[in-house]
Design a protein around this motif. Structure first.
Motif, PDB file in Angstrom:
ATOM      1  N   TYR A  11      28.689  53.198 120.208  1.00  0.00           N
ATOM      2  CA  TYR A  11      29.434  53.214 121.487  1.00  0.00           C
ATOM      3  C   TYR A  11      28.811  52.699 122.692  1.00  0.00           C
ATOM      4  CZ  TYR A  11      32.930  54.873 124.725  1.00  0.00           C
ATOM      5  OH  TYR A  11      33.691  54.730 125.904  1.00  0.00           O
ATOM      6  N   GLY A  12      29.103  52.129 123.538  1.00  0.00           N
ATOM      7  CA  GLY A  12      28.398  51.763 124.717  1.00  0.00           C
ATOM      8  C   GLY A  12      27.209  51.005 124.696  1.00  0.00           C
ATOM      9  N   ARG A  13      26.871  50.578 123.377  1.00  0.00           N
ATOM     10  CA  ARG A  13      25.801  49.806 122.900  1.00  0.00           C
ATOM     11  C   ARG A  13      26.064  48.102 122.861  1.00  0.00           C
ATOM     12  NH1 ARG A  13      22.383  50.844 119.030  1.00  0.00           N
ATOM     13  NH2 ARG A  13      20.797  50.023 120.378  1.00  0.00           N
ATOM     14  N   GLY A  14      27.201  47.741 123.201  1.00  0.00           N
ATOM     15  CA  GLY A  14      27.308  46.170 123.142  1.00  0.00           C
ATOM     16  C   GLY A  14      26.273  45.551 123.463  1.00  0.00           C
ATOM     17  N   GLY A  15      25.878  44.390 122.892  1.00  0.00           N
ATOM     18  CA  GLY A  15      24.868  43.567 123.361  1.00  0.00           C
ATOM     19  C   GLY A  15      23.503  43.992 122.941  1.00  0.00           C
ATOM     20  N   GLU A  16      23.323  45.164 122.342  1.00  0.00           N
ATOM     21  CA  GLU A  16      22.130  45.596 122.076  1.00  0.00           C
ATOM     22  C   GLU A  16      21.851  45.536 120.577  1.00  0.00           C
ATOM     23  OE1 GLU A  16      21.077  49.802 123.397  1.00  0.00           O
ATOM     24  OE2 GLU A  16      22.446  49.255 125.254  1.00  0.00           O
ATOM     25  N   PRO A  17      20.530  45.713 119.756  1.00  0.00           N
ATOM     26  CA  PRO A  17      20.319  45.337 118.555  1.00  0.00           C
ATOM     27  C   PRO A  17      21.113  46.647 117.650  1.00  0.00           C
ATOM     28  CG  PRO A  17      18.311  45.700 119.565  1.00  0.00           C
ATOM     29  CD  PRO A  17      19.359  45.660 120.647  1.00  0.00           C
ATOM     30  N   LYS A  27      20.403  49.521 112.249  1.00  0.00           N
ATOM     31  CA  LYS A  27      20.350  49.194 110.855  1.00  0.00           C
ATOM     32  C   LYS A  27      19.867  47.907 110.578  1.00  0.00           C
ATOM     33  CE  LYS A  27      24.277  52.039 109.048  1.00  0.00           C
ATOM     34  NZ  LYS A  27      25.828  51.808 108.508  1.00  0.00           N
ATOM     35  N   CYS A  28      20.298  46.769 111.089  1.00  0.00           N
ATOM     36  CA  CYS A  28      19.867  45.373 110.799  1.00  0.00           C
ATOM     37  C   CYS A  28      19.545  44.607 111.776  1.00  0.00           C
ATOM     38  CB  CYS A  28      21.103  44.715 110.029  1.00  0.00           C
ATOM     39  SG  CYS A  28      22.236  44.056 111.234  1.00  0.00           S
ATOM     40  N   GLY A  29      19.524  44.961 113.168  1.00  0.00           N
ATOM     41  CA  GLY A  29      18.987  44.112 114.209  1.00  0.00           C
ATOM     42  C   GLY A  29      19.757  43.241 114.705  1.00  0.00           C
ATOM     43  N   ALA A  30      20.886  42.886 114.286  1.00  0.00           N
ATOM     44  CA  ALA A  30      22.017  41.854 114.646  1.00  0.00           C
ATOM     45  C   ALA A  30      22.604  42.661 116.010  1.00  0.00           C
ATOM     46  CB  ALA A  30      23.280  41.707 113.699  1.00  0.00           C
ATOM     47  N   THR A  31      23.069  41.633 116.965  1.00  0.00           N
ATOM     48  CA  THR A  31      23.641  42.087 118.124  1.00  0.00           C
ATOM     49  C   THR A  31      24.961  42.712 118.113  1.00  0.00           C
ATOM     50  OG1 THR A  31      22.193  40.273 119.349  1.00  0.00           O
ATOM     51  CG2 THR A  31      24.004  41.144 120.467  1.00  0.00           C
ATOM     52  N   LEU A  32      25.044  43.917 118.621  1.00  0.00           N
ATOM     53  CA  LEU A  32      26.260  44.514 118.434  1.00  0.00           C
ATOM     54  C   LEU A  32      27.400  43.943 119.446  1.00  0.00           C
ATOM     55  CD1 LEU A  32      25.086  48.435 118.593  1.00  0.00           C
ATOM     56  CD2 LEU A  32      25.725  47.062 116.585  1.00  0.00           C
ATOM     57  N   VAL A  33      28.450  43.934 118.981  1.00  0.00           N
ATOM     58  CA  VAL A  33      29.625  43.065 119.873  1.00  0.00           C
ATOM     59  C   VAL A  33      30.566  44.118 120.373  1.00  0.00           C
ATOM     60  CG1 VAL A  33      31.381  41.392 119.396  1.00  0.00           C
ATOM     61  CG2 VAL A  33      28.979  41.004 118.668  1.00  0.00           C
ATOM     62  N   TRP A  59      29.046  43.317 113.111  1.00  0.00           N
ATOM     63  CA  TRP A  59      29.885  42.570 112.318  1.00  0.00           C
ATOM     64  C   TRP A  59      29.191  42.244 111.034  1.00  0.00           C
ATOM     65  CZ3 TRP A  59      34.396  44.061 113.542  1.00  0.00           C
ATOM     66  CH2 TRP A  59      34.715  44.501 115.086  1.00  0.00           C
ATOM     67  N   ARG A  60      27.730  42.496 110.878  1.00  0.00           N
ATOM     68  CA  ARG A  60      27.015  42.071 109.703  1.00  0.00           C
ATOM     69  C   ARG A  60      27.016  43.478 108.857  1.00  0.00           C
ATOM     70  NH1 ARG A  60      20.852  40.683 110.317  1.00  0.00           N
ATOM     71  NH2 ARG A  60      21.730  38.914 111.378  1.00  0.00           N
ATOM     72  N   CYS A  61      26.976  44.594 109.409  1.00  0.00           N
ATOM     73  CA  CYS A  61      27.062  46.066 108.596  1.00  0.00           C
ATOM     74  C   CYS A  61      28.261  46.513 108.430  1.00  0.00           C
ATOM     75  CB  CYS A  61      26.179  47.169 109.293  1.00  0.00           C
ATOM     76  SG  CYS A  61      24.430  46.627 109.435  1.00  0.00           S
ATOM     77  N   GLN A  62      29.379  46.117 109.214  1.00  0.00           N
ATOM     78  CA  GLN A  62      30.711  46.682 108.766  1.00  0.00           C
ATOM     79  C   GLN A  62      31.609  45.708 108.456  1.00  0.00           C
ATOM     80  OE1 GLN A  62      29.819  48.833 112.924  1.00  0.00           O
ATOM     81  NE2 GLN A  62      31.653  49.733 112.241  1.00  0.00           N
ATOM     82  N   THR A  63      31.911  45.788 107.213  1.00  0.00           N
ATOM     83  CA  THR A  63      32.710  44.660 106.417  1.00  0.00           C
ATOM     84  C   THR A  63      34.049  45.310 106.094  1.00  0.00           C
ATOM     85  OG1 THR A  63      31.567  45.502 104.594  1.00  0.00           O
ATOM     86  CG2 THR A  63      30.855  43.567 105.663  1.00  0.00           C
TER      87      THR A  63
END
Ligand code: ZN
Length: 275
Positions: free
Chosen positions: A242-248, A251-257, A271-275
Protein backbone atom coordinates in the motif's frame (compact mmCIF):
# COMPACT_ATOMS: atom_id res chain seq x y z
CA UNK A 1 -9.85 6.16 6.88
CA UNK A 2 -9.51 4.23 10.12
CA UNK A 3 -9.98 0.49 9.62
CA UNK A 4 -10.31 -2.29 12.19
CA UNK A 5 -6.80 -1.94 13.74
CA UNK A 6 -7.07 1.85 14.08
CA UNK A 7 -10.56 1.78 15.61
CA UNK A 8 -9.57 -1.09 17.91
CA UNK A 9 -6.53 0.89 19.11
CA UNK A 10 -8.63 3.98 19.87
CA UNK A 11 -11.23 1.92 21.74
CA UNK A 12 -8.61 0.14 23.84
CA UNK A 13 -6.91 3.44 24.68
CA UNK A 14 -10.12 5.13 25.85
CA UNK A 15 -11.96 2.19 27.41
CA UNK A 16 -10.59 2.66 30.97
CA UNK A 17 -11.81 6.28 31.01
CA UNK A 18 -15.22 5.51 29.53
CA UNK A 19 -16.47 2.31 31.16
CA UNK A 20 -18.14 2.95 34.50
CA UNK A 21 -18.71 6.65 33.79
CA UNK A 22 -22.08 8.30 34.21
CA UNK A 23 -22.51 10.85 31.45
CA UNK A 24 -23.04 14.50 32.29
CA UNK A 25 -23.65 17.36 29.95
CA UNK A 26 -23.25 16.70 26.21
CA UNK A 27 -22.58 19.46 23.68
CA UNK A 28 -23.12 19.08 19.95
CA UNK A 29 -20.95 21.66 18.20
CA UNK A 30 -21.73 20.48 14.67
CA UNK A 31 -25.26 19.07 14.45
CA UNK A 32 -24.66 17.84 10.90
CA UNK A 33 -22.76 14.85 12.34
CA UNK A 34 -25.96 13.59 13.98
CA UNK A 35 -27.94 10.81 12.32
CA UNK A 36 -31.60 10.07 13.10
CA UNK A 37 -31.64 12.21 16.22
CA UNK A 38 -31.97 15.90 17.01
CA UNK A 39 -29.42 17.81 19.01
CA UNK A 40 -31.88 18.51 21.84
CA UNK A 41 -32.94 14.87 22.06
CA UNK A 42 -29.37 13.53 22.10
CA UNK A 43 -28.30 15.96 24.82
CA UNK A 44 -31.33 15.07 26.91
CA UNK A 45 -31.10 11.30 26.37
CA UNK A 46 -27.37 11.00 27.15
CA UNK A 47 -27.53 12.76 30.49
CA UNK A 48 -27.28 10.28 33.34
CA UNK A 49 -26.53 7.27 31.13
CA UNK A 50 -24.02 4.87 32.65
CA UNK A 51 -21.48 3.47 30.19
CA UNK A 52 -21.05 -0.26 30.79
CA UNK A 53 -19.09 -1.21 27.67
CA UNK A 54 -16.89 0.55 25.12
CA UNK A 55 -16.14 -1.58 22.09
CA UNK A 56 -15.70 -1.84 18.34
CA UNK A 57 -17.95 -3.49 15.77
CA UNK A 58 -16.45 -3.34 12.26
CA UNK A 59 -15.23 0.29 12.02
CA UNK A 60 -17.89 1.58 14.44
CA UNK A 61 -17.17 2.76 17.97
CA UNK A 62 -19.87 1.60 20.34
CA UNK A 63 -20.58 3.01 23.81
CA UNK A 64 -23.19 0.78 25.43
CA UNK A 65 -25.22 2.04 28.36
CA UNK A 66 -26.85 0.21 31.26
CA UNK A 67 -30.22 0.98 29.60
CA UNK A 68 -29.21 -1.08 26.54
CA UNK A 69 -29.03 1.99 24.31
CA UNK A 70 -25.83 2.60 22.41
CA UNK A 71 -23.97 5.68 21.19
CA UNK A 72 -22.41 4.81 17.82
CA UNK A 73 -19.59 6.88 16.37
CA UNK A 74 -18.15 6.51 12.88
CA UNK A 75 -14.86 8.34 12.37
CA UNK A 76 -14.87 8.18 8.57
CA UNK A 77 -12.02 10.21 7.03
CA UNK A 78 -10.63 12.62 9.62
CA UNK A 79 -12.47 11.93 12.89
CA UNK A 80 -10.56 11.33 16.12
CA UNK A 81 -11.48 10.66 19.73
CA UNK A 82 -9.83 11.66 22.94
CA UNK A 83 -10.58 11.87 26.65
CA UNK A 84 -9.39 15.17 28.12
CA UNK A 85 -8.53 15.36 31.80
CA UNK A 86 -9.29 18.72 33.34
CA UNK A 87 -10.04 21.88 31.40
CA UNK A 88 -10.05 21.77 27.61
CA UNK A 89 -7.13 23.55 25.99
CA UNK A 90 -7.10 25.29 22.62
CA UNK A 91 -5.97 22.14 20.83
CA UNK A 92 -8.84 20.14 22.40
CA UNK A 93 -11.37 22.66 21.12
CA UNK A 94 -10.07 22.75 17.53
CA UNK A 95 -12.43 20.94 15.13
CA UNK A 96 -14.56 19.73 18.02
CA UNK A 97 -17.88 18.34 16.77
CA UNK A 98 -19.22 16.64 19.92
CA UNK A 99 -18.29 16.35 23.57
CA UNK A 100 -19.76 14.76 26.66
CA UNK A 101 -18.70 14.92 30.29
CA UNK A 102 -17.64 11.61 31.80
CA UNK A 103 -17.43 12.81 35.40
CA UNK A 104 -14.33 13.34 37.59
CA UNK A 105 -13.19 16.21 35.35
CA UNK A 106 -12.93 14.05 32.26
CA UNK A 107 -14.47 14.95 28.90
CA UNK A 108 -15.00 12.64 25.92
CA UNK A 109 -14.15 14.56 22.73
CA UNK A 110 -14.96 13.83 19.09
CA UNK A 111 -12.95 16.03 16.74
CA UNK A 112 -13.32 16.00 12.98
CA UNK A 113 -11.64 18.35 10.52
CA UNK A 114 -13.82 17.43 7.54
CA UNK A 115 -16.91 16.56 9.62
CA UNK A 116 -17.71 13.43 7.65
CA UNK A 117 -17.96 11.33 10.81
CA UNK A 118 -21.31 10.51 12.40
CA UNK A 119 -22.92 10.18 15.83
CA UNK A 120 -26.12 8.26 16.49
CA UNK A 121 -28.00 6.85 19.45
CA UNK A 122 -29.64 3.46 18.98
CA UNK A 123 -32.08 1.55 21.13
CA UNK A 124 -31.48 -2.23 21.34
CA UNK A 125 -33.83 -2.94 18.46
CA UNK A 126 -32.21 -0.43 16.06
CA UNK A 127 -28.80 -1.70 17.06
CA UNK A 128 -29.76 -5.28 16.36
CA UNK A 129 -30.98 -4.34 12.91
CA UNK A 130 -27.86 -2.26 12.19
CA UNK A 131 -25.51 -4.91 13.51
CA UNK A 132 -27.17 -7.75 11.59
CA UNK A 133 -26.19 -6.08 8.31
CA UNK A 134 -22.47 -6.27 9.19
CA UNK A 135 -20.39 -9.34 8.34
CA UNK A 136 -18.47 -11.42 10.91
CA UNK A 137 -15.48 -10.09 12.83
CA UNK A 138 -12.31 -11.58 11.31
CA UNK A 139 -10.48 -11.66 14.65
CA UNK A 140 -13.29 -13.36 16.56
CA UNK A 141 -12.32 -16.70 18.13
CA UNK A 142 -14.97 -18.61 16.18
CA UNK A 143 -13.91 -17.14 12.81
CA UNK A 144 -12.08 -19.47 10.43
CA UNK A 145 -11.33 -20.02 6.75
CA UNK A 146 -14.55 -21.98 6.18
CA UNK A 147 -16.67 -19.09 7.50
CA UNK A 148 -14.46 -16.74 5.48
CA UNK A 149 -14.77 -18.62 2.17
CA UNK A 150 -18.55 -18.94 2.59
CA UNK A 151 -18.91 -15.16 2.65
CA UNK A 152 -17.24 -14.76 -0.73
CA UNK A 153 -17.33 -17.89 -2.86
CA UNK A 154 -20.65 -17.15 -4.54
CA UNK A 155 -19.82 -13.61 -5.72
CA UNK A 156 -18.10 -12.63 -8.95
CA UNK A 157 -17.02 -9.31 -7.46
CA UNK A 158 -13.23 -8.73 -7.48
CA UNK A 159 -11.82 -10.33 -4.35
CA UNK A 160 -10.31 -7.05 -3.16
CA UNK A 161 -13.62 -5.23 -3.41
CA UNK A 162 -15.41 -8.13 -1.72
CA UNK A 163 -12.91 -8.09 1.20
CA UNK A 164 -13.78 -4.44 1.82
CA UNK A 165 -17.54 -5.01 1.67
CA UNK A 166 -18.65 -4.56 5.31
CA UNK A 167 -21.72 -6.73 4.80
CA UNK A 168 -19.42 -9.67 3.95
CA UNK A 169 -16.59 -9.08 6.43
CA UNK A 170 -16.21 -6.49 9.20
CA UNK A 171 -13.48 -3.91 9.48
CA UNK A 172 -11.23 -4.39 6.43
CA UNK A 173 -10.61 -1.33 4.25
CA UNK A 174 -8.26 -0.44 1.43
CA UNK A 175 -4.93 -0.59 3.26
CA UNK A 176 -5.34 -3.97 4.92
CA UNK A 177 -7.06 -5.52 1.86
CA UNK A 178 -4.04 -4.62 -0.30
CA UNK A 179 -1.62 -6.03 2.28
CA UNK A 180 -3.53 -9.27 2.88
CA UNK A 181 -3.80 -10.01 -0.86
CA UNK A 182 -0.09 -9.41 -1.38
CA UNK A 183 0.90 -11.71 1.48
CA UNK A 184 -1.43 -14.42 0.15
CA UNK A 185 -0.03 -14.03 -3.41
CA UNK A 186 -3.48 -13.41 -4.89
CA UNK A 187 -4.30 -11.02 -7.75
CA UNK A 188 -6.73 -8.44 -6.27
CA UNK A 189 -8.74 -8.30 -9.50
CA UNK A 190 -9.73 -11.98 -9.50
CA UNK A 191 -13.43 -12.75 -9.14
CA UNK A 192 -14.06 -13.96 -5.57
CA UNK A 193 -15.73 -17.14 -6.86
CA UNK A 194 -12.55 -18.16 -8.72
CA UNK A 195 -10.44 -18.65 -5.59
CA UNK A 196 -9.69 -22.21 -4.50
CA UNK A 197 -10.20 -23.53 -0.97
CA UNK A 198 -6.42 -23.38 -0.44
CA UNK A 199 -6.33 -19.77 -1.60
CA UNK A 200 -9.15 -18.91 0.80
CA UNK A 201 -7.21 -20.56 3.62
CA UNK A 202 -4.15 -18.48 2.76
CA UNK A 203 -6.14 -15.26 2.42
CA UNK A 204 -7.97 -15.86 5.70
CA UNK A 205 -4.63 -16.37 7.45
CA UNK A 206 -3.01 -13.26 5.92
CA UNK A 207 -6.08 -11.08 6.53
CA UNK A 208 -6.04 -11.99 10.21
CA UNK A 209 -2.27 -11.53 10.33
CA UNK A 210 -2.26 -8.00 8.86
CA UNK A 211 -5.11 -6.95 11.16
CA UNK A 212 -3.34 -8.35 14.25
CA UNK A 213 -0.02 -6.80 13.20
CA UNK A 214 -1.86 -3.53 12.55
CA UNK A 215 -3.24 -3.58 16.09
CA UNK A 216 0.14 -4.40 17.62
CA UNK A 217 1.63 -1.46 15.67
CA UNK A 218 -1.23 0.72 16.98
CA UNK A 219 -2.58 1.31 13.47
CA UNK A 220 -1.38 2.97 10.27
CA UNK A 221 -0.87 6.74 10.22
CA UNK A 222 -0.56 8.03 6.68
CA UNK A 223 -2.00 11.45 7.43
CA UNK A 224 -4.85 12.02 9.87
CA UNK A 225 -5.18 8.94 12.06
CA UNK A 226 -4.19 9.31 15.70
CA UNK A 227 -4.53 6.77 18.51
CA UNK A 228 -6.74 7.47 21.54
CA UNK A 229 -3.63 8.92 23.15
CA UNK A 230 -3.09 11.39 20.30
CA UNK A 231 0.01 9.61 18.97
CA UNK A 232 0.69 8.17 15.51
CA UNK A 233 0.48 4.49 14.71
CA UNK A 234 3.50 2.74 13.18
CA UNK A 235 2.15 0.11 10.77
CA UNK A 236 2.91 2.52 7.87
CA UNK A 237 6.56 1.51 8.27
CA UNK A 238 5.61 -2.15 7.74
CA UNK A 239 3.42 -1.80 4.64
CA UNK A 240 4.54 -4.12 1.85
CA UNK A 241 2.44 -2.74 -1.02
CA UNK A 242 0.00 0.00 0.00
CA UNK A 243 1.39 3.39 -1.06
CA UNK A 244 4.51 1.73 -2.55
CA UNK A 245 3.64 1.81 -6.26
CA UNK A 246 6.84 2.13 -8.36
CA UNK A 247 8.98 0.66 -5.58
CA UNK A 248 10.46 -2.87 -5.71
CA UNK A 249 8.47 -5.86 -4.43
CA UNK A 250 9.90 -7.05 -1.11
CA UNK A 251 9.57 -10.69 -2.25
CA UNK A 252 10.86 -10.68 -5.85
CA UNK A 253 12.19 -7.20 -6.65
CA UNK A 254 9.76 -6.53 -9.53
CA UNK A 255 8.28 -3.02 -9.64
CA UNK A 256 4.98 -2.71 -7.73
CA UNK A 257 2.15 -1.28 -9.81
CA UNK A 258 -0.74 0.92 -8.63
CA UNK A 259 -4.06 0.84 -10.46
CA UNK A 260 -7.50 2.34 -9.80
CA UNK A 261 -9.26 -0.07 -12.14
CA UNK A 262 -10.61 -2.61 -9.65
CA UNK A 263 -12.85 -0.55 -7.39
CA UNK A 264 -11.69 3.01 -8.18
CA UNK A 265 -9.58 2.91 -5.00
CA UNK A 266 -5.80 2.61 -5.16
CA UNK A 267 -4.73 -1.00 -5.56
CA UNK A 268 -1.01 -1.74 -5.43
CA UNK A 269 0.25 -5.20 -6.25
CA UNK A 270 3.15 -7.22 -7.59
CA UNK A 271 1.88 -8.80 -10.78
CA UNK A 272 4.66 -11.40 -10.58
CA UNK A 273 3.90 -12.60 -7.04
CA UNK A 274 0.12 -12.15 -7.14
CA UNK A 275 -1.51 -14.52 -9.58
ZN1 ZN B 1 6.88 -9.74 -6.25
Amino acid sequence: MPELPEVETIVRDLRPDVVGSTLGRATVHRPNVLRNISKARLVRDLRGCRAVEFSRRAKNIVMRFASGDRLIIQLRMTGSLKVAHGRLNRDDRAYLVFQVQLGAGRTFLFKDVRRLGTVQLMDPESWQEFESRIGPEPLAAEFNSVVFAKRFESTRMAIKKALMDQSKLAGVGNIYANEALFLAGIDPARPANSLSRTEYQALCRTTRKVLRDGISSRGTTLKDYRTGKGTKGSFQTRLKVYGRGGEPCTKCGATLVTTHEIDSRATTACWRCQT
